[in-house]
Design an enzyme around this catalytic site. Structure first.
Site, PDB file in Angstrom:
ATOM      1  N   ASP A 148       7.911  -8.380  15.316  1.00  0.00           N
ATOM      2  CA  ASP A 148       6.482  -8.554  15.040  1.00  0.00           C
ATOM      3  C   ASP A 148       6.033  -7.808  13.784  1.00  0.00           C
ATOM      4  O   ASP A 148       5.199  -8.313  13.023  1.00  0.00           O
ATOM      5  CB  ASP A 148       5.661  -8.086  16.250  1.00  0.00           C
ATOM      6  CG  ASP A 148       5.765  -9.048  17.421  1.00  0.00           C
ATOM      7  OD1 ASP A 148       6.278 -10.166  17.228  1.00  0.00           O
ATOM      8  OD2 ASP A 148       5.358  -8.670  18.537  1.00  0.00           O
TER       9      ASP A 148
ATOM     10  N   HIS B 111      12.630 -12.636  16.634  1.00  0.00           N
ATOM     11  CA  HIS B 111      11.795 -12.116  15.541  1.00  0.00           C
ATOM     12  C   HIS B 111      11.334 -10.700  15.845  1.00  0.00           C
ATOM     13  O   HIS B 111      11.431 -10.212  16.981  1.00  0.00           O
ATOM     14  CB  HIS B 111      10.593 -13.026  15.305  1.00  0.00           C
ATOM     15  CG  HIS B 111       9.648 -13.108  16.461  1.00  0.00           C
ATOM     16  ND1 HIS B 111       9.866 -13.937  17.541  1.00  0.00           N
ATOM     17  CD2 HIS B 111       8.488 -12.450  16.722  1.00  0.00           C
ATOM     18  CE1 HIS B 111       8.878 -13.806  18.411  1.00  0.00           C
ATOM     19  NE2 HIS B 111       8.027 -12.892  17.946  1.00  0.00           N
TER      20      HIS B 111
ATOM     21  N   ARG C 222       3.907 -22.946  30.587  1.00  0.00           N
ATOM     22  CA  ARG C 222       3.812 -21.486  30.546  1.00  0.00           C
ATOM     23  C   ARG C 222       2.567 -21.084  29.755  1.00  0.00           C
ATOM     24  O   ARG C 222       2.398 -21.477  28.592  1.00  0.00           O
ATOM     25  CB  ARG C 222       5.062 -20.916  29.877  1.00  0.00           C
ATOM     26  CG  ARG C 222       5.110 -19.410  29.672  1.00  0.00           C
ATOM     27  CD  ARG C 222       6.293 -19.100  28.774  1.00  0.00           C
ATOM     28  NE  ARG C 222       6.648 -17.697  28.669  1.00  0.00           N
ATOM     29  CZ  ARG C 222       6.157 -16.846  27.773  1.00  0.00           C
ATOM     30  NH1 ARG C 222       5.233 -17.263  26.906  1.00  0.00           N
ATOM     31  NH2 ARG C 222       6.566 -15.600  27.731  1.00  0.00           N
TER      32      ARG C 222
ATOM     33  N   HIS D 124      12.931  -9.515  19.699  1.00  0.00           N
ATOM     34  CA  HIS D 124      12.729 -10.268  20.933  1.00  0.00           C
ATOM     35  C   HIS D 124      12.587 -11.758  20.653  1.00  0.00           C
ATOM     36  O   HIS D 124      12.467 -12.194  19.512  1.00  0.00           O
ATOM     37  CB  HIS D 124      11.493  -9.762  21.690  1.00  0.00           C
ATOM     38  CG  HIS D 124      10.220  -9.921  20.889  1.00  0.00           C
ATOM     39  ND1 HIS D 124       9.800  -8.977  19.975  1.00  0.00           N
ATOM     40  CD2 HIS D 124       9.287 -10.907  20.863  1.00  0.00           C
ATOM     41  CE1 HIS D 124       8.660  -9.370  19.417  1.00  0.00           C
ATOM     42  NE2 HIS D 124       8.322 -10.544  19.936  1.00  0.00           N
TER      43      HIS D 124
END
Length: 364
Positions: free
Chosen positions: A277, A275, A343, A333
Site C-alpha cells: 500500500d 502489492h 464479497r 499482501h
C-alpha cells in the site's frame, strides 16, 4: 503295514525368504545370501555335507541369522506365495507413491496459493490478535511525523470493534450506492469521499452524475454511522501501535469494494495482484479493512493473504471483522480470486501527513 514316520519337532517361525533343497527336508535361504548367511564351507558342512541333528535345530540356526526355513515339499508353493506377496508389495508401493505424490502436490499448490497459516478463521470470535513484525525501510523515503510514522510495525485482527448488525447496515449503504453503477468486470468500487463509482469500464462521480437523486439513495444516518465506524477503527489502530489517534488522518482512497467471479475487463478489475500500500499509495501509513460479508457463506475464495517469506498468513472475512496493518513492504499482501458469490468490504486508510488528510463524507 508301512512304518509310521516319526513327527519332527518344528523350530521357531521366521520372516519370509526363498526356499531351496537341502538335507533333512529343510533348508534356509537368507534375504541377503542364498547360503543363509553361512560361509561356503559352513554351508557345505551343514547342508550338503550332511546335517546330523534334527531339522528344527537347523531352522533355529537359520533364524538366528535372519533367514527363513522352508520345507522341501512346499518349495514351489512357497515360491508362488512369495511371488504373490511381491505383487501385493508392488501394489502397496504404487498406492503409497500415489498418495505421497498427491500430498506433495497439495502442499505445493497450497504454498503456491500463498496460504500456509490462518490468522483468523471464519466463525472464530477474536477479541484482539496482534502480531508485531520488523518495519521495512519504506517510511524512510517519506517525511516522518514523530508520534505517528510507524516505528512499531505489525498486523492485527479483531471482531470486537464493529458489531455484525453495524456491518450489515454499512453493507446496505454499499449495496445501494453500487446499484447505481458497477464494473463490467469482477471488481466494483464506491468512494463516498470523492464520489468515485465504477460504471462499465470507467469511473464516474456519483454526486455530479446523479445530482439530487443521491438524497434518495443515502441518508444522514448512513453517513453518521460511517463516521462512527471510521473513528472506532482509527482508535483501535492507534491503541495497537501506541500512538495518539489525533495524529492520524483519514486519507484517500477510502472506499467500498464489491467483488465477484466475473472475468476482468480492465486492469482495475485485477484486484488479486500482490502489492504494498505504501508503494501504491504514498500517503498510506496504516491500512484497515472492515469486512461486510462472510467467507464460505456469501462467497468462496476472496481471503486476504499476507505474503510472508516462507510462511504466508491468511484472514477469512466475516461481517464485522476488522483487519489492520502498517502499510509498508513488511505487509505485502493480496486478495484471493473470488470463485463464487459476492464479497463486500470497505478499505479505510490513514496517513500521518496532515497535507494528505481528507474529511469524512457529507451528504449535500
Amino acid at each position: 503295514m508301512a512304518p509310521q514316520r516319526r513327527a519332527v519337532p518344528r523350530g521357531p517361525d521366521c520372516g519370509g525368504a526363498v526356499a531351496g533343497p537341502g538335507r533333512g527336508g529343510r533348508r534356509c535361504h537368507s534375504r541377503q545370501d542364498s547360503r543363509c548367511g553361512f560361509t561356503s564351507a559352513e554351508f557345505r558342512g551343514l547342508v550338503v555335507g550332511g546335517w546330523s541333528g534334527p531339522s528344527w535345530a537347523l531352522e533355529w540356526v537359520c533364524c538366528l541369522r535372519g533367514a527363513v526355513p522352508v520345507s522341501l515339499p512346499s518349495a514351489k508353493r512357497s515360491r508362488g506365495q512369495q511371488e504373490s506377496r511381491w505383487r501385493w508389495l508392488r501394489t502397496l508401493f504404487l498406492l503409497a507413491s500415489a498418495t505421497i505424490g498427491a500430498l506433495v502436490s497439495w502442499r505445493y499448490l497450497g504454498a503456491e496459493d500463498g496460504v500456509t497459516e490462518v490468522l483468523a478463521h471464519r466463525r472464530e470470535n477474536l477479541q484482539d490478535r496482534f502480531i508485531e513484525i520488523p518495519c521495512s525501510e519504506d517510511y524512510n523515503s517519506h517525511k516522518r511525523f514523530e508520534g505517528c510514522t510507524p516505528r512499531k510495525c505489525g498486523r492485527g485482527v479483531t471482531d470486537a470493534v464493529i458489531t455484525r448488525e453495524e456491518a450489515e447496515r454499512i453493507r446496505r449503504i454499499a449495496e445501494r450506492g453500487l446499484s447505481l453503477g458497477g464494473s463490467d468486470g469482477g471488481a466494483s468500487i464506491l468512494d463516498l469521499h470523492s464520489g468515485a463509482l465504477s460504471l462499465g469500464k470507467h469511473f464516474v462521480n456519483l454526486y455530479r452524475y446523479f445530482g439530487d437523486k443521491i438524497q434518495d439513495i443515502f441518508t444522514e444516518e448512513d453517513f453518521a454511522l460511517y463516521r462512527d465506524v471510521r473513528q472506532r477503527i482509527q482508535q483501535r489502530i492507534a491503541q495497537a501501535f501506541g500512538i495518539n489517534s489525533s495524529a492520524m488522518y483519514l486519507t484517500k482512497p477510502t472506499f467500498f469494494s464489491r467483488i465477484n467471479n466475473t472475468e476482468a475487463k480492465t486492469t482495475h478489475d485485477e484486484y488479486w495482484h500482490p502489492h504494498v500500500d505504501k508503494v501504491t499509495y504514498g500517503s498510506f501509513d496504516y491500512t484497515s479493512l472492515l469486512y461486510l460479508s462472510d467467507y464460505s457463506e456469501d462467497f468462496g475464495g476472496g481471503r486476504f493473504v499476507f505474503m510472508d517469506a516462507g510462511s504466508n498468513k491468511t484472514i477469512e472475512p466475516q461481517a464485522g471483522r476488522v483487519s489492520f496493518f502498517t502499510s509498508g513492504s513488511e505487509n505485502l499482501h493480496r486478495v484471493e480470486k473470488v470463485h463464487w458469490g459476492t464479497r463486500y468490504a470497505i478499505t479505510i486508510s490513514f496517513t500521518c501527513n496532515p497535507d494528505h488528510g481528507i474529511g469524512d463524507p457529507v451528504l449535500t
